[in-house]
Design a protein around this motif. Sequence first.
Motif, PDB file in Angstrom:
ATOM      1  N   LYS A  70       0.631  -1.175   0.062  1.00 37.70           N
ATOM      2  CA  LYS A  70      -0.030  -0.052  -0.011  1.00 37.70           C
ATOM      3  C   LYS A  70       0.890   1.210   0.105  1.00 37.70           C
ATOM      4  CE  LYS A  70      -4.344  -1.720   2.018  1.00 37.70           C
ATOM      5  NZ  LYS A  70      -5.333  -1.729   2.831  1.00 37.70           N
ATOM      6  N   SER A  71       2.127   1.247   0.331  1.00 37.59           N
ATOM      7  CA  SER A  71       2.769   2.305   0.457  1.00 37.59           C
ATOM      8  C   SER A  71       3.179   2.771  -0.989  1.00 37.59           C
ATOM      9  CB  SER A  71       4.283   2.114   1.118  1.00 37.59           C
ATOM     10  OG  SER A  71       4.935   0.880   0.575  1.00 37.59           O
TER      11      SER A  71
ATOM     12  N   LEU B  96       1.114   3.315  -3.171  1.00 41.85           N
ATOM     13  CA  LEU B  96       0.056   4.336  -3.504  1.00 41.85           C
ATOM     14  C   LEU B  96       0.527   5.804  -3.089  1.00 41.85           C
ATOM     15  CD1 LEU B  96      -3.243   2.387  -2.537  1.00 41.85           C
ATOM     16  CD2 LEU B  96      -2.330   2.865  -4.849  1.00 41.85           C
ATOM     17  N   ASP B  97       1.280   5.737  -2.099  1.00 39.43           N
ATOM     18  CA  ASP B  97       1.834   7.041  -1.519  1.00 39.43           C
ATOM     19  C   ASP B  97       2.716   7.595  -2.651  1.00 39.43           C
ATOM     20  OD1 ASP B  97       0.097   6.998   0.522  1.00 39.43           O
ATOM     21  OD2 ASP B  97       1.617   5.959   1.822  1.00 39.43           O
ATOM     22  N   ALA B  98       3.609   6.682  -3.064  1.00 38.63           N
ATOM     23  CA  ALA B  98       4.458   7.166  -3.980  1.00 38.63           C
ATOM     24  C   ALA B  98       3.763   7.775  -5.430  1.00 38.63           C
ATOM     25  CB  ALA B  98       5.449   5.825  -4.289  1.00 38.63           C
ATOM     26  N   LEU B  99       2.613   7.075  -5.617  1.00 36.63           N
ATOM     27  CA  LEU B  99       1.959   7.529  -6.584  1.00 36.63           C
ATOM     28  C   LEU B  99       1.683   8.972  -6.665  1.00 36.63           C
ATOM     29  CD1 LEU B  99      -0.347   4.616  -7.733  1.00 36.63           C
ATOM     30  CD2 LEU B  99       1.578   5.699  -9.380  1.00 36.63           C
ATOM     31  N   ASP B 100       1.469   9.550  -5.310  1.00 35.42           N
ATOM     32  CA  ASP B 100       0.872  10.754  -5.058  1.00 35.42           C
ATOM     33  C   ASP B 100       2.081  11.778  -5.349  1.00 35.42           C
ATOM     34  OD1 ASP B 100      -1.831  10.075  -4.751  1.00 35.42           O
ATOM     35  OD2 ASP B 100      -1.500   9.593  -2.774  1.00 35.42           O
ATOM     36  N   LYS B 101       3.176  11.278  -4.731  1.00 37.61           N
ATOM     37  CA  LYS B 101       4.414  12.108  -4.832  1.00 37.61           C
ATOM     38  C   LYS B 101       5.275  12.259  -6.111  1.00 37.61           C
ATOM     39  CE  LYS B 101       4.583  11.197   0.174  1.00 37.61           C
ATOM     40  NZ  LYS B 101       5.412  10.349   1.052  1.00 37.61           N
ATOM     41  N   VAL B 102       5.091  11.351  -7.137  1.00 36.45           N
ATOM     42  CA  VAL B 102       5.789  11.466  -8.140  1.00 36.45           C
ATOM     43  C   VAL B 102       5.686  12.868  -8.916  1.00 36.45           C
ATOM     44  CG1 VAL B 102       4.221  10.350  -9.746  1.00 36.45           C
ATOM     45  CG2 VAL B 102       6.575  10.048  -9.969  1.00 36.45           C
ATOM     46  N   GLY B 103       4.432  13.468  -9.127  1.00 38.35           N
ATOM     47  CA  GLY B 103       4.303  14.667  -9.851  1.00 38.35           C
ATOM     48  C   GLY B 103       5.439  15.720  -9.262  1.00 38.35           C
ATOM     49  N   ASP B 104       5.387  15.784  -8.067  1.00 36.13           N
ATOM     50  CA  ASP B 104       5.951  16.796  -7.298  1.00 36.13           C
ATOM     51  C   ASP B 104       7.751  16.740  -7.486  1.00 36.13           C
ATOM     52  OD1 ASP B 104       3.746  17.811  -6.238  1.00 36.13           O
ATOM     53  OD2 ASP B 104       4.006  16.750  -4.397  1.00 36.13           O
ATOM     54  N   TYR B 105       7.970  15.286  -7.474  1.00 32.39           N
ATOM     55  CA  TYR B 105       9.241  14.786  -7.625  1.00 32.39           C
ATOM     56  C   TYR B 105       9.950  15.103  -8.758  1.00 32.39           C
ATOM     57  CZ  TYR B 105      13.365  11.838  -7.869  1.00 32.39           C
ATOM     58  OH  TYR B 105      14.648  11.315  -8.060  1.00 32.39           O
ATOM     59  N   LEU B 106       9.160  14.924 -10.015  1.00 27.48           N
ATOM     60  CA  LEU B 106       9.548  15.223 -11.298  1.00 27.48           C
ATOM     61  C   LEU B 106       9.603  16.670 -11.621  1.00 27.48           C
ATOM     62  CD1 LEU B 106       7.681  12.182 -13.247  1.00 27.48           C
ATOM     63  CD2 LEU B 106      10.118  12.444 -12.761  1.00 27.48           C
ATOM     64  N   ALA B 107       8.618  17.460 -11.148  1.00 26.26           N
ATOM     65  CA  ALA B 107       8.669  18.846 -11.336  1.00 26.26           C
ATOM     66  C   ALA B 107       9.820  19.402 -10.747  1.00 26.26           C
ATOM     67  CB  ALA B 107       7.567  19.408 -10.693  1.00 26.26           C
ATOM     68  N   THR B 108      10.477  18.788  -9.496  1.00 28.66           N
ATOM     69  CA  THR B 108      11.756  19.472  -9.134  1.00 28.66           C
ATOM     70  C   THR B 108      13.090  18.834  -9.334  1.00 28.66           C
ATOM     71  OG1 THR B 108      11.613  18.071  -7.132  1.00 28.66           O
ATOM     72  CG2 THR B 108      10.408  20.197  -6.724  1.00 28.66           C
ATOM     73  N   LYS B 109      12.910  17.851 -10.043  1.00 28.67           N
ATOM     74  CA  LYS B 109      14.149  17.189 -10.549  1.00 28.67           C
ATOM     75  C   LYS B 109      14.537  17.552 -11.852  1.00 28.67           C
ATOM     76  CE  LYS B 109      16.217  12.657 -11.140  1.00 28.67           C
ATOM     77  NZ  LYS B 109      16.035  11.050 -11.104  1.00 28.67           N
TER      78      LYS B 109
ATOM     79  N   LEU C  46      -5.312  -3.716  -4.316  1.00 31.76           N
ATOM     80  CA  LEU C  46      -4.006  -2.708  -4.206  1.00 31.76           C
ATOM     81  C   LEU C  46      -3.962  -2.316  -5.793  1.00 31.76           C
ATOM     82  CD1 LEU C  46      -1.343  -1.205  -3.635  1.00 31.76           C
ATOM     83  CD2 LEU C  46      -0.336  -3.397  -3.590  1.00 31.76           C
ATOM     84  N   THR C  47      -4.143  -3.481  -6.854  1.00 29.08           N
ATOM     85  CA  THR C  47      -4.184  -3.437  -8.160  1.00 29.08           C
ATOM     86  C   THR C  47      -5.184  -2.391  -8.706  1.00 29.08           C
ATOM     87  OG1 THR C  47      -3.460  -5.679  -8.382  1.00 29.08           O
ATOM     88  CG2 THR C  47      -4.486  -4.613 -10.141  1.00 29.08           C
ATOM     89  N   MET C  48      -6.675  -2.451  -7.848  1.00 27.60           N
ATOM     90  CA  MET C  48      -7.585  -1.609  -8.649  1.00 27.60           C
ATOM     91  C   MET C  48      -7.502  -0.220  -8.178  1.00 27.60           C
ATOM     92  SD  MET C  48      -9.287  -3.637 -10.530  1.00 27.60           S
ATOM     93  CE  MET C  48     -10.784  -2.442 -10.639  1.00 27.60           C
ATOM     94  N   SER C  49      -6.721  -0.118  -7.032  1.00 27.42           N
ATOM     95  CA  SER C  49      -6.236   1.113  -6.391  1.00 27.42           C
ATOM     96  C   SER C  49      -5.365   1.737  -7.283  1.00 27.42           C
ATOM     97  CB  SER C  49      -5.657   1.357  -4.998  1.00 27.42           C
ATOM     98  OG  SER C  49      -6.764   0.563  -4.166  1.00 27.42           O
ATOM     99  N   ILE C  50      -4.172   1.293  -7.710  1.00 28.75           N
ATOM    100  CA  ILE C  50      -3.002   1.721  -8.644  1.00 28.75           C
ATOM    101  C   ILE C  50      -3.896   2.203  -9.915  1.00 28.75           C
ATOM    102  CG2 ILE C  50      -1.146   1.179 -10.134  1.00 28.75           C
ATOM    103  CD1 ILE C  50      -0.240  -0.643  -7.591  1.00 28.75           C
ATOM    104  N   ILE C  51      -4.959   1.160 -10.644  1.00 30.98           N
ATOM    105  CA  ILE C  51      -5.366   1.436 -11.983  1.00 30.98           C
ATOM    106  C   ILE C  51      -6.421   2.707 -11.670  1.00 30.98           C
ATOM    107  CG2 ILE C  51      -7.292   0.763 -13.576  1.00 30.98           C
ATOM    108  CD1 ILE C  51      -5.897  -2.132 -12.776  1.00 30.98           C
ATOM    109  N   LYS C  52      -6.884   2.910 -10.616  1.00 29.00           N
ATOM    110  CA  LYS C  52      -7.936   4.049 -10.448  1.00 29.00           C
ATOM    111  C   LYS C  52      -7.117   5.500 -10.141  1.00 29.00           C
ATOM    112  CE  LYS C  52     -11.675   5.412  -7.568  1.00 29.00           C
ATOM    113  NZ  LYS C  52     -12.499   5.106  -6.432  1.00 29.00           N
ATOM    114  N   LYS C  53      -5.882   5.262  -9.536  1.00 27.62           N
ATOM    115  CA  LYS C  53      -5.028   6.441  -9.229  1.00 27.62           C
ATOM    116  C   LYS C  53      -4.309   6.736 -10.387  1.00 27.62           C
ATOM    117  CE  LYS C  53      -3.905   7.135  -4.686  1.00 27.62           C
ATOM    118  NZ  LYS C  53      -3.101   7.737  -3.807  1.00 27.62           N
TER     119      LYS C  53
END
Length: 143
Positions: free
Chosen positions: A39-40, A42-55, A83-90
Amino acid sequence: MDLLKDIKHKRAKQRQKKPIKRDAFNQISGLVRQCGLEKSFLDALDKVGDYLATKNLKFARIRLKVPVESPLFSLVTKEEYFLTMSIIKKVDCPYLRFAHSPEEVLLCKPLYRLNPSLAPERLMRYHFETLLLHERTKIKNNE
Protein backbone atom coordinates in the motif's frame (compact mmCIF):
# COMPACT_ATOMS: atom_id res chain seq x y z
CA MET A 1 -23.12 -15.67 -56.43
CA ASP A 2 -21.30 -12.71 -54.92
CA LEU A 3 -23.59 -12.83 -51.90
CA LEU A 4 -22.62 -16.44 -51.19
CA LYS A 5 -18.91 -15.63 -51.46
CA ASP A 6 -19.36 -12.62 -49.21
CA ILE A 7 -21.12 -14.69 -46.52
CA LYS A 8 -18.44 -17.40 -46.67
CA HIS A 9 -15.69 -14.78 -46.43
CA LYS A 10 -17.29 -13.13 -43.37
CA ARG A 11 -17.77 -16.45 -41.60
CA ALA A 12 -14.19 -17.50 -42.31
CA LYS A 13 -12.98 -14.18 -40.94
CA GLN A 14 -15.02 -14.64 -37.76
CA ARG A 15 -13.46 -18.07 -37.17
CA GLN A 16 -9.89 -16.75 -37.33
CA LYS A 17 -7.94 -16.81 -34.11
CA LYS A 18 -7.40 -13.44 -32.53
CA PRO A 19 -4.55 -12.87 -30.10
CA ILE A 20 -5.52 -12.04 -26.55
CA LYS A 21 -4.35 -8.57 -25.57
CA ARG A 22 -3.02 -7.96 -22.11
CA ASP A 23 -5.16 -5.53 -20.20
CA ALA A 24 -4.13 -3.13 -17.45
CA PHE A 25 -5.47 -5.32 -14.64
CA ASN A 26 -3.43 -8.38 -15.57
CA GLN A 27 -0.32 -6.30 -16.22
CA ILE A 28 -0.49 -4.42 -12.92
CA SER A 29 -1.55 -7.43 -10.85
CA GLY A 30 1.48 -9.27 -12.24
CA LEU A 31 3.72 -6.39 -11.13
CA VAL A 32 2.09 -6.31 -7.69
CA ARG A 33 2.80 -10.00 -7.24
CA GLN A 34 6.29 -10.12 -8.83
CA CYS A 35 7.64 -6.98 -7.17
CA GLY A 36 5.85 -7.41 -3.87
CA LEU A 37 4.22 -3.99 -4.00
CA GLU A 38 2.38 -2.81 -0.93
CA LYS A 39 0.00 0.00 0.00
CA SER A 40 2.95 2.35 0.46
CA PHE A 41 3.28 2.34 -3.34
CA LEU A 42 0.03 4.33 -3.53
CA ASP A 43 1.70 7.15 -1.56
CA ALA A 44 4.57 7.14 -4.04
CA LEU A 45 2.03 7.62 -6.87
CA ASP A 46 0.83 10.82 -5.21
CA LYS A 47 4.34 12.21 -4.78
CA VAL A 48 5.75 11.41 -8.22
CA GLY A 49 4.43 14.61 -9.84
CA ASP A 50 6.13 16.83 -7.27
CA TYR A 51 9.36 14.85 -7.55
CA LEU A 52 9.52 15.09 -11.34
CA ALA A 53 8.75 18.80 -11.33
CA THR A 54 11.68 19.59 -9.02
CA LYS A 55 14.17 17.13 -10.55
CA ASN A 56 16.27 18.29 -13.46
CA LEU A 57 16.42 15.13 -15.54
CA LYS A 58 19.31 14.76 -17.97
CA PHE A 59 19.27 12.60 -21.07
CA ALA A 60 22.09 10.18 -20.32
CA ARG A 61 21.14 6.94 -22.04
CA ILE A 62 18.40 5.21 -23.94
CA ARG A 63 16.81 2.55 -21.80
CA LEU A 64 15.14 -0.36 -23.51
CA LYS A 65 12.45 -2.37 -21.76
CA VAL A 66 13.38 -5.43 -19.81
CA PRO A 67 11.05 -8.18 -21.00
CA VAL A 68 8.71 -9.25 -18.21
CA GLU A 69 6.46 -12.24 -18.58
CA SER A 70 3.13 -11.39 -17.04
CA PRO A 71 0.22 -13.82 -17.03
CA LEU A 72 -2.64 -13.46 -19.49
CA PHE A 73 -5.07 -14.17 -16.68
CA SER A 74 -3.97 -13.51 -13.15
CA LEU A 75 -5.18 -15.06 -9.94
CA VAL A 76 -4.66 -12.67 -7.05
CA THR A 77 -5.42 -12.53 -3.38
CA LYS A 78 -7.97 -10.11 -1.99
CA GLU A 79 -5.27 -7.66 -0.87
CA GLU A 80 -3.49 -7.81 -4.24
CA TYR A 81 -6.80 -7.23 -6.01
CA PHE A 82 -7.60 -4.11 -4.00
CA LEU A 83 -4.07 -2.76 -4.43
CA THR A 84 -4.18 -3.42 -8.18
CA MET A 85 -7.54 -1.69 -8.53
CA SER A 86 -6.33 1.27 -6.44
CA ILE A 87 -3.27 1.69 -8.67
CA ILE A 88 -5.39 1.50 -11.83
CA LYS A 89 -7.85 4.02 -10.40
CA LYS A 90 -5.12 6.46 -9.34
CA VAL A 91 -3.11 6.31 -12.54
CA ASP A 92 -6.08 6.03 -14.95
CA CYS A 93 -3.98 6.16 -18.10
CA PRO A 94 -3.98 4.09 -21.32
CA TYR A 95 -0.19 3.68 -21.10
CA LEU A 96 -0.58 1.65 -17.91
CA ARG A 97 -0.94 -1.66 -19.73
CA PHE A 98 2.53 -1.14 -21.24
CA ALA A 99 4.27 -0.70 -17.86
CA HIS A 100 6.82 -3.40 -17.07
CA SER A 101 8.08 -2.17 -13.71
CA PRO A 102 6.89 -0.14 -10.72
CA GLU A 103 9.10 2.72 -11.93
CA GLU A 104 7.21 2.77 -15.23
CA VAL A 105 3.89 2.80 -13.38
CA LEU A 106 5.08 5.94 -11.60
CA LEU A 107 6.13 7.61 -14.87
CA CYS A 108 3.03 6.55 -16.78
CA LYS A 109 0.79 9.51 -15.95
CA PRO A 110 3.41 12.28 -16.48
CA LEU A 111 4.34 10.72 -19.82
CA TYR A 112 0.70 10.63 -20.89
CA ARG A 113 0.30 14.30 -19.95
CA LEU A 114 3.28 15.25 -22.14
CA ASN A 115 2.21 13.19 -25.15
CA PRO A 116 -1.10 11.32 -25.16
CA SER A 117 -0.55 9.90 -28.64
CA LEU A 118 2.58 7.75 -28.42
CA ALA A 119 2.55 4.69 -30.64
CA PRO A 120 2.14 1.30 -28.91
CA GLU A 121 5.35 0.08 -30.57
CA ARG A 122 7.35 2.81 -28.82
CA LEU A 123 5.65 2.12 -25.50
CA MET A 124 6.48 -1.58 -25.77
CA ARG A 125 10.10 -1.05 -26.79
CA TYR A 126 11.44 1.91 -24.77
CA HIS A 127 11.46 2.48 -21.05
CA PHE A 128 9.06 5.21 -19.94
CA GLU A 129 11.94 7.23 -18.47
CA THR A 130 13.55 7.47 -21.90
CA LEU A 131 10.27 8.46 -23.51
CA LEU A 132 9.59 11.05 -20.80
CA LEU A 133 13.02 12.62 -21.24
CA HIS A 134 12.56 12.67 -25.01
CA GLU A 135 9.19 14.42 -24.72
CA ARG A 136 10.60 16.97 -22.28
CA THR A 137 13.49 17.81 -24.59
CA LYS A 138 11.08 18.24 -27.50
CA ILE A 139 9.06 20.73 -25.44
CA LYS A 140 12.19 22.64 -24.34
CA ASN A 141 13.48 22.82 -27.92
CA ASN A 142 10.16 24.24 -29.15
CA GLU A 143 10.19 27.04 -26.57
